[in-house]
Design a protein around this motif. Sequence first.
Motif, PDB file in Angstrom:
ATOM      1  N   GLY A   1       0.800  -1.225   0.000  1.00 35.90           N
ATOM      2  CA  GLY A   1       0.000   0.000   0.000  1.00 35.90           C
ATOM      3  C   GLY A   1       0.827   1.265   0.000  1.00 35.90           C
ATOM      4  O   GLY A   1       2.014   1.255   0.320  1.00 35.90           O
ATOM      5  N   PRO A   2       0.170   2.361  -0.378  1.00 42.13           N
ATOM      6  CA  PRO A   2       0.844   3.668  -0.406  1.00 42.13           C
ATOM      7  C   PRO A   2       1.103   4.207   0.994  1.00 42.13           C
ATOM      8  O   PRO A   2       0.636   3.659   1.994  1.00 42.13           O
ATOM      9  N   ASP A   3       1.815   5.321   1.045  1.00 40.89           N
ATOM     10  CA  ASP A   3       2.139   5.976   2.308  1.00 40.89           C
ATOM     11  C   ASP A   3       0.873   6.227   3.128  1.00 40.89           C
ATOM     12  O   ASP A   3      -0.139   6.705   2.597  1.00 40.89           O
ATOM     13  N   GLY A   4       0.951   5.898   4.409  1.00 36.21           N
ATOM     14  CA  GLY A   4      -0.136   6.185   5.335  1.00 36.21           C
ATOM     15  C   GLY A   4      -1.255   5.160   5.355  1.00 36.21           C
ATOM     16  O   GLY A   4      -2.185   5.285   6.148  1.00 36.21           O
ATOM     17  N   PHE A   5      -1.204   4.141   4.509  1.00 34.46           N
ATOM     18  CA  PHE A   5      -2.236   3.112   4.457  1.00 34.46           C
ATOM     19  C   PHE A   5      -1.833   1.912   5.304  1.00 34.46           C
ATOM     20  O   PHE A   5      -0.651   1.592   5.412  1.00 34.46           O
ATOM     21  N   THR A   6      -2.822   1.266   5.908  1.00 28.69           N
ATOM     22  CA  THR A   6      -2.597   0.005   6.606  1.00 28.69           C
ATOM     23  C   THR A   6      -3.440  -1.071   5.931  1.00 28.69           C
ATOM     24  O   THR A   6      -4.470  -0.784   5.318  1.00 28.69           O
ATOM     25  N   THR A   7      -2.984  -2.298   6.053  1.00 34.18           N
ATOM     26  CA  THR A   7      -3.634  -3.425   5.396  1.00 34.18           C
ATOM     27  C   THR A   7      -4.046  -4.453   6.436  1.00 34.18           C
ATOM     28  O   THR A   7      -3.237  -4.848   7.278  1.00 34.18           O
TER      29      THR A   7
ATOM     30  N   GLU B   1      -8.060 -11.554   0.293  1.00 36.31           N
ATOM     31  CA  GLU B   1      -9.113 -10.575   0.592  1.00 36.31           C
ATOM     32  C   GLU B   1      -8.622  -9.723   1.751  1.00 36.31           C
ATOM     33  O   GLU B   1      -8.209 -10.256   2.782  1.00 36.31           O
ATOM     34  N   PHE B   2      -8.692  -8.405   1.593  1.00 38.03           N
ATOM     35  CA  PHE B   2      -8.159  -7.523   2.616  1.00 38.03           C
ATOM     36  C   PHE B   2      -8.836  -6.166   2.541  1.00 38.03           C
ATOM     37  O   PHE B   2      -9.566  -5.868   1.591  1.00 38.03           O
ATOM     38  N   THR B   3      -8.611  -5.383   3.557  1.00 38.63           N
ATOM     39  CA  THR B   3      -9.051  -3.995   3.543  1.00 38.63           C
ATOM     40  C   THR B   3      -7.820  -3.114   3.719  1.00 38.63           C
ATOM     41  O   THR B   3      -6.853  -3.501   4.375  1.00 38.63           O
ATOM     42  N   MET B   4      -7.895  -1.965   3.098  1.00 43.42           N
ATOM     43  CA  MET B   4      -6.865  -0.956   3.289  1.00 43.42           C
ATOM     44  C   MET B   4      -7.536   0.253   3.929  1.00 43.42           C
ATOM     45  O   MET B   4      -8.623   0.650   3.518  1.00 43.42           O
ATOM     46  N   ARG B   5      -6.886   0.782   4.948  1.00 42.99           N
ATOM     47  CA  ARG B   5      -7.391   1.982   5.615  1.00 42.99           C
ATOM     48  C   ARG B   5      -6.446   3.130   5.261  1.00 42.99           C
ATOM     49  O   ARG B   5      -5.249   3.048   5.491  1.00 42.99           O
TER      50      ARG B   5
ATOM     51  N   GLU C   1      -7.487  10.357 -10.268  1.00 47.59           N
ATOM     52  CA  GLU C   1      -8.249  10.498  -9.021  1.00 47.59           C
ATOM     53  C   GLU C   1      -7.669   9.707  -7.863  1.00 47.59           C
ATOM     54  O   GLU C   1      -7.763  10.130  -6.709  1.00 47.59           O
ATOM     55  N   TYR C   2      -7.094   8.543  -8.163  1.00 43.42           N
ATOM     56  CA  TYR C   2      -6.578   7.678  -7.098  1.00 43.42           C
ATOM     57  C   TYR C   2      -5.058   7.660  -7.040  1.00 43.42           C
ATOM     58  O   TYR C   2      -4.482   6.929  -6.247  1.00 43.42           O
ATOM     59  N   HIS C   3      -4.404   8.445  -7.887  1.00 44.54           N
ATOM     60  CA  HIS C   3      -2.950   8.619  -7.865  1.00 44.54           C
ATOM     61  C   HIS C   3      -2.215   7.281  -7.953  1.00 44.54           C
ATOM     62  O   HIS C   3      -1.308   6.997  -7.173  1.00 44.54           O
ATOM     63  N   ALA C   4      -2.613   6.464  -8.937  1.00 43.53           N
ATOM     64  CA  ALA C   4      -2.078   5.108  -9.082  1.00 43.53           C
ATOM     65  C   ALA C   4      -0.563   5.087  -9.279  1.00 43.53           C
ATOM     66  O   ALA C   4       0.107   4.196  -8.748  1.00 43.53           O
ATOM     67  N   VAL C   5      -0.026   6.036 -10.014  1.00 37.11           N
ATOM     68  CA  VAL C   5       1.418   6.035 -10.244  1.00 37.11           C
ATOM     69  C   VAL C   5       2.147   6.335  -8.937  1.00 37.11           C
ATOM     70  O   VAL C   5       3.074   5.608  -8.548  1.00 37.11           O
ATOM     71  N   GLU C   6       1.726   7.375  -8.237  1.00 38.82           N
ATOM     72  CA  GLU C   6       2.356   7.723  -6.961  1.00 38.82           C
ATOM     73  C   GLU C   6       2.164   6.599  -5.947  1.00 38.82           C
ATOM     74  O   GLU C   6       3.108   6.223  -5.242  1.00 38.82           O
ATOM     75  N   GLY C   7       0.957   6.052  -5.875  1.00 42.95           N
ATOM     76  CA  GLY C   7       0.675   4.966  -4.935  1.00 42.95           C
ATOM     77  C   GLY C   7       1.483   3.720  -5.240  1.00 42.95           C
ATOM     78  O   GLY C   7       2.005   3.065  -4.334  1.00 42.95           O
ATOM     79  N   GLY C   8       1.606   3.388  -6.511  1.00 43.58           N
ATOM     80  CA  GLY C   8       2.413   2.234  -6.897  1.00 43.58           C
ATOM     81  C   GLY C   8       3.884   2.444  -6.593  1.00 43.58           C
ATOM     82  O   GLY C   8       4.574   1.537  -6.114  1.00 43.58           O
ATOM     83  N   THR C   9       4.365   3.647  -6.847  1.00 45.79           N
ATOM     84  CA  THR C   9       5.756   3.977  -6.547  1.00 45.79           C
ATOM     85  C   THR C   9       6.016   3.877  -5.045  1.00 45.79           C
ATOM     86  O   THR C   9       7.032   3.327  -4.606  1.00 45.79           O
ATOM     87  N   GLN C  10       5.089   4.395  -4.240  1.00 48.75           N
ATOM     88  CA  GLN C  10       5.224   4.318  -2.790  1.00 48.75           C
ATOM     89  C   GLN C  10       5.159   2.866  -2.305  1.00 48.75           C
ATOM     90  O   GLN C  10       5.923   2.462  -1.413  1.00 48.75           O
ATOM     91  N   THR C  11       4.280   2.072  -2.906  1.00 49.34           N
ATOM     92  CA  THR C  11       4.150   0.669  -2.517  1.00 49.34           C
ATOM     93  C   THR C  11       5.451  -0.083  -2.796  1.00 49.34           C
ATOM     94  O   THR C  11       5.933  -0.852  -1.952  1.00 49.34           O
ATOM     95  N   LEU C  12       6.048   0.136  -3.967  1.00 50.51           N
ATOM     96  CA  LEU C  12       7.317  -0.530  -4.267  1.00 50.51           C
ATOM     97  C   LEU C  12       8.434  -0.018  -3.355  1.00 50.51           C
ATOM     98  O   LEU C  12       9.340  -0.774  -2.995  1.00 50.51           O
TER      99      LEU C  12
END
Length: 158
Positions: free
Chosen positions: A45-51, A65-69, A138-149
């Motif tokens: 997950g991206p910065d600040g998210f928990t799984t 199956e999971f939730t991200m907050r 809207e969901y910043h997929a590139v930034e989120g993916g970069t943060q996740t990696l």
Amino acid sequence: MASASTAVSEPEEERTVAIERLVSAPRAVVFDAFTNVDHLSAWWGPDGFTTTTRAFEFREGGVWEFTMRGPDGTVYAEWIQWRTIVAPERIVLLHGEYAGDPNAFDSVFTFDEVGEETRVTLTTVFPTKQLRDTAVEEYHAVEGGTQTLAHLAAHVEA
């Protein structure tokens, strides 16, 4: 929303997001971070998210199956089916909000040895260009993916 026939007529490159990261860890170690739910939940997950995981079975056809907050407290339902697993080279998955989600997208993680490091490439192909654009804008997929990696790298490099 575009129909399935629209997706077929839209070039794949217009529906794709690709992100890459060089990780200072051996390929087997990086790949292993996907196979164990405790590891996966720690970095996904991206910065600040928990799984939080509800179900996990890492095998072809298995489901996570999971939730991200999010940092603002918003909870997102997530569902992944592992489609192809070729240890330690490649993982193909289908990612949506739930099984049967018509907006689910395909993602491929590849793990390439670069000396003693590993190049991780995440390629995501959305059903339509519109869904790709929404994910990016809207969901910043590139930034989120970069943060996740980056989280993956920090996890396995620690």
